[in-house]
Design a protein around this motif. Structure first.
Motif, PDB file in Angstrom:
ATOM      1  N   MET A  14       1.367 -22.425  36.685  1.00 48.57           N
ATOM      2  CA  MET A  14       2.310 -21.723  37.511  1.00 48.57           C
ATOM      3  C   MET A  14       3.670 -21.731  36.821  1.00 48.57           C
ATOM      4  SD  MET A  14       3.812 -22.774  41.229  1.00 48.57           S
ATOM      5  CE  MET A  14       2.431 -22.173  42.131  1.00 48.57           C
ATOM      6  N   GLY A  15       4.282 -20.548  36.724  1.00 46.76           N
ATOM      7  CA  GLY A  15       5.585 -20.451  36.097  1.00 46.76           C
ATOM      8  C   GLY A  15       6.666 -21.058  36.965  1.00 46.76           C
ATOM      9  N   VAL A  16       7.556 -21.817  36.332  1.00 43.76           N
ATOM     10  CA  VAL A  16       8.595 -22.486  37.109  1.00 43.76           C
ATOM     11  C   VAL A  16      10.001 -22.257  36.566  1.00 43.76           C
ATOM     12  CG1 VAL A  16       7.099 -24.263  38.083  1.00 43.76           C
ATOM     13  CG2 VAL A  16       8.147 -24.653  35.875  1.00 43.76           C
ATOM     14  N   PHE A  17      10.137 -21.847  35.304  1.00 44.22           N
ATOM     15  CA  PHE A  17      11.448 -21.625  34.713  1.00 44.22           C
ATOM     16  C   PHE A  17      11.268 -20.842  33.414  1.00 44.22           C
ATOM     17  CE2 PHE A  17       9.804 -25.647  33.279  1.00 44.22           C
ATOM     18  CZ  PHE A  17      10.062 -25.680  31.910  1.00 44.22           C
ATOM     19  N   THR A  18      12.360 -20.363  32.856  1.00 48.03           N
ATOM     20  CA  THR A  18      12.285 -19.621  31.601  1.00 48.03           C
ATOM     21  C   THR A  18      12.941 -20.418  30.480  1.00 48.03           C
ATOM     22  OG1 THR A  18      14.340 -18.421  32.030  1.00 48.03           O
ATOM     23  CG2 THR A  18      12.287 -17.368  32.739  1.00 48.03           C
ATOM     24  N   VAL A  19      12.498 -20.142  29.258  1.00 46.79           N
ATOM     25  CA  VAL A  19      13.075 -20.752  28.066  1.00 46.79           C
ATOM     26  C   VAL A  19      13.245 -19.669  26.996  1.00 46.79           C
ATOM     27  CG1 VAL A  19      12.113 -23.052  28.462  1.00 46.79           C
ATOM     28  CG2 VAL A  19      10.824 -21.403  27.123  1.00 46.79           C
ATOM     29  N   PRO A  20      14.243 -19.826  26.130  1.00 40.72           N
ATOM     30  CA  PRO A  20      14.383 -18.884  25.024  1.00 40.72           C
ATOM     31  C   PRO A  20      13.299 -19.144  23.976  1.00 40.72           C
ATOM     32  CG  PRO A  20      16.141 -20.520  24.968  1.00 40.72           C
ATOM     33  CD  PRO A  20      15.327 -20.792  26.190  1.00 40.72           C
ATOM     34  N   VAL A  21      12.634 -18.088  23.568  1.00 39.78           N
ATOM     35  CA  VAL A  21      11.559 -18.155  22.579  1.00 39.78           C
ATOM     36  C   VAL A  21      11.892 -17.177  21.463  1.00 39.78           C
ATOM     37  CG1 VAL A  21       9.109 -17.710  22.193  1.00 39.78           C
ATOM     38  CG2 VAL A  21       9.861 -18.728  24.346  1.00 39.78           C
ATOM     39  N   GLU A  22      11.746 -17.620  20.227  1.00 36.27           N
ATOM     40  CA  GLU A  22      11.930 -16.726  19.093  1.00 36.27           C
ATOM     41  C   GLU A  22      10.547 -16.319  18.589  1.00 36.27           C
ATOM     42  OE1 GLU A  22      15.705 -17.756  16.572  1.00 36.27           O
ATOM     43  OE2 GLU A  22      14.574 -19.587  17.036  1.00 36.27           O
ATOM     44  N   VAL A  23      10.376 -15.024  18.389  1.00 37.32           N
ATOM     45  CA  VAL A  23       9.121 -14.467  17.893  1.00 37.32           C
ATOM     46  C   VAL A  23       9.402 -13.896  16.516  1.00 37.32           C
ATOM     47  CG1 VAL A  23       7.266 -12.840  18.366  1.00 37.32           C
ATOM     48  CG2 VAL A  23       8.510 -13.898  20.266  1.00 37.32           C
ATOM     49  N   CYS A  24       8.539 -14.202  15.556  1.00 37.04           N
ATOM     50  CA  CYS A  24       8.780 -13.848  14.160  1.00 37.04           C
ATOM     51  C   CYS A  24       7.819 -12.777  13.674  1.00 37.04           C
ATOM     52  CB  CYS A  24       8.621 -15.092  13.301  1.00 37.04           C
ATOM     53  SG  CYS A  24       9.044 -14.826  11.570  1.00 37.04           S
ATOM     54  N   ASP A  31      13.495 -14.364  26.595  1.00 39.21           N
ATOM     55  CA  ASP A  31      13.352 -15.436  27.581  1.00 39.21           C
ATOM     56  C   ASP A  31      11.973 -15.304  28.199  1.00 39.21           C
ATOM     57  OD1 ASP A  31      15.858 -16.585  27.223  1.00 39.21           O
ATOM     58  OD2 ASP A  31      16.801 -15.201  28.626  1.00 39.21           O
ATOM     59  N   ALA A  32      11.169 -16.351  28.069  1.00 42.65           N
ATOM     60  CA  ALA A  32       9.792 -16.323  28.554  1.00 42.65           C
ATOM     61  C   ALA A  32       9.614 -17.303  29.700  1.00 42.65           C
ATOM     62  CB  ALA A  32       8.822 -16.655  27.425  1.00 42.65           C
ATOM     63  N   LEU A  33       8.860 -16.877  30.692  1.00 41.85           N
ATOM     64  CA  LEU A  33       8.516 -17.741  31.806  1.00 41.85           C
ATOM     65  C   LEU A  33       7.510 -18.783  31.324  1.00 41.85           C
ATOM     66  CD1 LEU A  33       8.801 -18.114  34.924  1.00 41.85           C
ATOM     67  CD2 LEU A  33       6.736 -16.721  35.123  1.00 41.85           C
ATOM     68  N   VAL A  34       7.792 -20.050  31.558  1.00 41.79           N
ATOM     69  CA  VAL A  34       6.846 -21.115  31.217  1.00 41.79           C
ATOM     70  C   VAL A  34       5.729 -21.050  32.252  1.00 41.79           C
ATOM     71  CG1 VAL A  34       6.518 -23.601  30.992  1.00 41.79           C
ATOM     72  CG2 VAL A  34       8.628 -22.535  30.162  1.00 41.79           C
ATOM     73  N   ASP A  35       4.515 -20.781  31.787  1.00 44.11           N
ATOM     74  CA  ASP A  35       3.392 -20.560  32.706  1.00 44.11           C
ATOM     75  C   ASP A  35       2.192 -21.355  32.224  1.00 44.11           C
ATOM     76  OD1 ASP A  35       1.495 -19.700  34.472  1.00 44.11           O
ATOM     77  OD2 ASP A  35       1.932 -17.576  34.223  1.00 44.11           O
ATOM     78  N   THR A  36       2.065 -22.580  32.703  1.00 45.54           N
ATOM     79  CA  THR A  36       0.947 -23.425  32.280  1.00 45.54           C
ATOM     80  C   THR A  36      -0.373 -22.942  32.848  1.00 45.54           C
ATOM     81  OG1 THR A  36       1.408 -24.940  34.109  1.00 45.54           O
ATOM     82  CG2 THR A  36       2.387 -25.466  31.961  1.00 45.54           C
ATOM     83  N   GLY A  37      -0.337 -21.981  33.762  1.00 50.18           N
ATOM     84  CA  GLY A  37      -1.564 -21.382  34.266  1.00 50.18           C
ATOM     85  C   GLY A  37      -2.091 -20.303  33.345  1.00 50.18           C
ATOM     86  N   ALA A  38      -1.279 -19.868  32.399  1.00 53.77           N
ATOM     87  CA  ALA A  38      -1.693 -18.848  31.429  1.00 53.77           C
ATOM     88  C   ALA A  38      -2.172 -19.536  30.162  1.00 53.77           C
ATOM     89  CB  ALA A  38      -0.530 -17.912  31.115  1.00 53.77           C
ATOM     90  N   SER A  39      -3.291 -19.105  29.646  1.00 56.47           N
ATOM     91  CA  SER A  39      -3.797 -19.684  28.402  1.00 56.47           C
ATOM     92  C   SER A  39      -2.971 -19.211  27.211  1.00 56.47           C
ATOM     93  CB  SER A  39      -5.259 -19.290  28.178  1.00 56.47           C
ATOM     94  OG  SER A  39      -6.062 -19.780  29.219  1.00 56.47           O
ATOM     95  N   GLY A  59       1.663  -7.497  25.837  1.00 58.37           N
ATOM     96  CA  GLY A  59       1.821  -7.280  27.269  1.00 58.37           C
ATOM     97  C   GLY A  59       2.379  -5.914  27.613  1.00 58.37           C
ATOM     98  N   ASP A  60       2.180  -5.548  28.866  1.00 59.22           N
ATOM     99  CA  ASP A  60       2.754  -4.313  29.401  1.00 59.22           C
ATOM    100  C   ASP A  60       4.267  -4.454  29.451  1.00 59.22           C
ATOM    101  OD1 ASP A  60       0.187  -3.296  29.805  1.00 59.22           O
ATOM    102  OD2 ASP A  60       0.094  -4.116  31.840  1.00 59.22           O
ATOM    103  N   GLU A  61       4.959  -3.338  29.294  1.00 55.98           N
ATOM    104  CA  GLU A  61       6.425  -3.373  29.260  1.00 55.98           C
ATOM    105  C   GLU A  61       7.031  -3.788  30.603  1.00 55.98           C
ATOM    106  OE1 GLU A  61       8.064  -3.259  26.389  1.00 55.98           O
ATOM    107  OE2 GLU A  61       6.042  -3.081  25.569  1.00 55.98           O
ATOM    108  N   GLY A  62       6.342  -3.547  31.705  1.00 55.49           N
ATOM    109  CA  GLY A  62       6.879  -3.898  33.006  1.00 55.49           C
ATOM    110  C   GLY A  62       6.737  -5.371  33.360  1.00 55.49           C
ATOM    111  N   ALA A  63       5.870  -6.063  32.665  1.00 59.66           N
ATOM    112  CA  ALA A  63       5.623  -7.486  32.953  1.00 59.66           C
ATOM    113  C   ALA A  63       6.514  -8.353  32.074  1.00 59.66           C
ATOM    114  CB  ALA A  63       4.159  -7.824  32.715  1.00 59.66           C
ATOM    115  N   GLY A  64       6.980  -9.454  32.616  1.00 59.53           N
ATOM    116  CA  GLY A  64       7.825 -10.353  31.847  1.00 59.53           C
ATOM    117  C   GLY A  64       7.025 -11.187  30.861  1.00 59.53           C
ATOM    118  N   PRO A  65       7.674 -11.643  29.785  1.00 60.40           N
ATOM    119  CA  PRO A  65       7.007 -12.500  28.807  1.00 60.40           C
ATOM    120  C   PRO A  65       6.586 -13.832  29.429  1.00 60.40           C
ATOM    121  CG  PRO A  65       9.097 -11.681  27.966  1.00 60.40           C
ATOM    122  CD  PRO A  65       9.049 -11.345  29.417  1.00 60.40           C
ATOM    123  N   LEU A  66       5.428 -14.317  29.026  1.00 63.04           N
ATOM    124  CA  LEU A  66       4.908 -15.600  29.492  1.00 63.04           C
ATOM    125  C   LEU A  66       4.667 -16.510  28.298  1.00 63.04           C
ATOM    126  CD1 LEU A  66       2.111 -14.484  31.984  1.00 63.04           C
ATOM    127  CD2 LEU A  66       4.397 -15.292  32.545  1.00 63.04           C
TER     128      LEU A  66
END
Length: 117
Positions: free
Chosen positions: A1-11, A22-30, A83-90
């Protein structure tokens, strides 16, 4: 379940260009899910299409690729979903485990994971 966001760098695959999101921390997502437009800008290639189950039980097909992800100076080559453009990063569990990060949901932060044997 997502509970907060963190900055993530993608290379990009060459390791020279990073974009931050900024990605939602979601331990429910693999897997980590990032905007397809960002991954395309960074020249990340879709390696295959995979069927994914969403939190609401629906299934969808997304592209799966591999790229570098960096958080707080820790970096890992990991699988990401386009991901779809309408959905936030996880930020998914596999990426967190690979970076040896754990979730402190009470303090809304990521912490170093202790290795247990």
């Amino acid at each position: 379940m997502g509970v907060f966001t963190v900055p993530v760098e993608v290379c990009d695959p060459g390791g020279t260009r990073f974009e931050q999101v900024d990605a939602l921390v979601d331990t429910g997502a693999s897997y980590t899910v990032l905007p397809a437009s960002m991954l395309h800008r960074l020249d990340v290639k879709v390696q295959e299409s995979v069927e994914c189950e969403l939190a609401d039980g629906r299934t969808t097909t997304l592209g799966l690729g591999q790229t570098l992800v960096r958080i707080d100076g820790r970096q890992i080559l990991t699988f990401v979903l386009f991901g779809d453009e309408g959905a936030g990063p996880l930020l998914g569990a596999y990426t967190l485990e690979g970076l040896r990060l754990a979730v402190d949901s009470t303090q809304h932060r990521l912490v170093s994971a202790k290795l247990r044997m």
